[in-house]
Design an enzyme around this catalytic site. Structure first.
Site: not given
Length: 388
Positions: A49, A146, A268, A327
């Site tokens: 998956k 679940r 940053y 990013m």
């Protein structure tokens, strides 16, 4: 109108890609054989998956099929349709089951839906009444809360003589909540519950264990095991040495190596203060590529709580992330790497044989599953397979 060239025709794209992912299909096959052996008398399926945990369902599916896997698990019908040509004679189980509108895909591709709720069961029975018999599996919840029919409902259904004649599952399965922690009491609770299920559905194959459950031993194996993360080289069990071969190596190209002085800041927020004259390698990877911001060397809550940041690996040296991951770019401190051992154009290993994916995941406060399945779209891929 100008004709633009949208292909990489000059040389091998992989050789000059900003990001690249190498998938060792030989290691993948070996890992499946290892889990098959650990499964004892049970058959070992292969869970593919999420695009085979980010590795590529087509190539990984083909490799696992050739290695001997004849039972596969996917999450969605679409994944099953993609896998079918690469595993032509296999049973392909769809863990999310089936919904109206998916019938043709399920029947035409011979997929086995895993029925996980009363609503799905009612729809599936009506579908079989209209279209004829087709194999399916039944998911029973033994404490995970679940997916799956509640335990008592499943036991009642097994004994209900008024149930439709078409109710004839080929497999009953459940999922362990705490198998990655062998000492967890929940494991034995779920095992006893599933034993009741398996006994009630006498003559029907049963499956309880994914990768971690296989390591719990024969009591948890039943007829079919479902190895997933272990196939791709990830840790299945907490605080235990990982016996699996690494499968994936992610690398980023260094765009620039720059000098920076003592007392200057990096990235940053200016949260990373250089305590010495340093050399910094700026690599073409960021959180848009699944290299998460939480891997940053500073300026995020995990670092402020005292947890260490991520490392890369280049030319025999481990190098730390400096400052915040951005990013598209990440900065590594390569001051301790000899000058001639790192330069623009070189590749730095983000995770792989020298920096295990689960080590990187821990630096991000997550697990290897998320690192692998979260890879972005910008990686050029190379598949390796050692011919025997």
């Amino acid at each position: 109108m100008t004709d633009f060239d949208d292909t990489f025709s000059d040389g091998d794209e992989f050789d000059h890609a900003p990001l690249r992912l190498t998938v060792d299909l030989g290691a993948l096959a070996d890992n499946w054989r290892d889990m098959k052996k650990r499964s004892g008398k049970a058959r070992a399926a292969a869970v593919v998956k999420a695009d085979a945990y980010g590795m590529g369902i087509e190539d990984c599916g083909t490799t696992l099929y050739h290695a001997g896997a004849r039972d596969f698990f996917v999450a969605t019908v679409a994944e099953g349709v993609t896998l079918r040509p690469h595993a032509p004679e296999a049973r392909i189980f769809v863990l999310s089951g089936i919904w109206p509108g998916q019938e043709n895909h399920v029947f035409n591709n011979d997929l086995v839906p895993v029925i996980a709720s009363e609503e799905q069961l009612a729809f599936w029975m009506s579908t079989l009444a209209e279209r004829g018999d087709h194999p399916f599996a039944l998911h029973v919840d033994t404490g995970f809360n679940r997916l799956g029919l509640p335990l008592e409902d499943a036991l009642f259904l097994a004994e209900d003589i008024s149930r439709p004649a078409s109710f004839d599952p080929v497999l009953v399965l459940s999922h362990l909540a705490c198998a990655d922690t062998p000492s967890a009491a929940m494991n034995k609770v779920q095992l006893e519950s599933f034993r009741r299920v398996s006994a009630a559905f006498e003559g029907v194959e049963s499956s309880l264990s994914a990768s971690a459950g296989i390591f719990l031993g024969p009591d948890y194996h039943f007829d079919l095991t479902r190895p997933g993360i272990a196939l791709y080289g990830g840790e299945a069990v907490n605080d235990v040495a990982n016996p699996m071969r690494p499968v994936a190596k992610a690398e980023a190209r260094i765009i620039q190596v720059r000098e920076a002085g003592e007392g200057q800041t990096v990235s940053y927020g200016g949260s990373f203060l250089l305590k010495r004259a340093s050399r910094l390698a700026i690599a073409s990877v960021g959180y848009a590529d699944g290299y998460q911001r939480s891997l940053s060397g500073s300026g995020i809550p995990l670092r402020e709580m005292g947890y260490g940041g991520a490392y890369g690996f280049i030319n025999g040296h481990r190098v730390p992330v400096a400052g915040r991951v951005t990013m598209d770019l990440t900065i590594f401190d390569v001051t301790d790497v000899p000058d001639n051992a790192v330069r623009a154009g070189d590749y730095i290993e983000l995770f792989g044989p020298n920096v295990p994916v689960d080590e990187v995941a821990r630096a991000a406060g997550t697990i290897g599953y998320e690192m692998l399945t979260g890879l972005g779209l910008r990686y050029a891929r190379q598949y390796l397979f050692d011919e025997e």
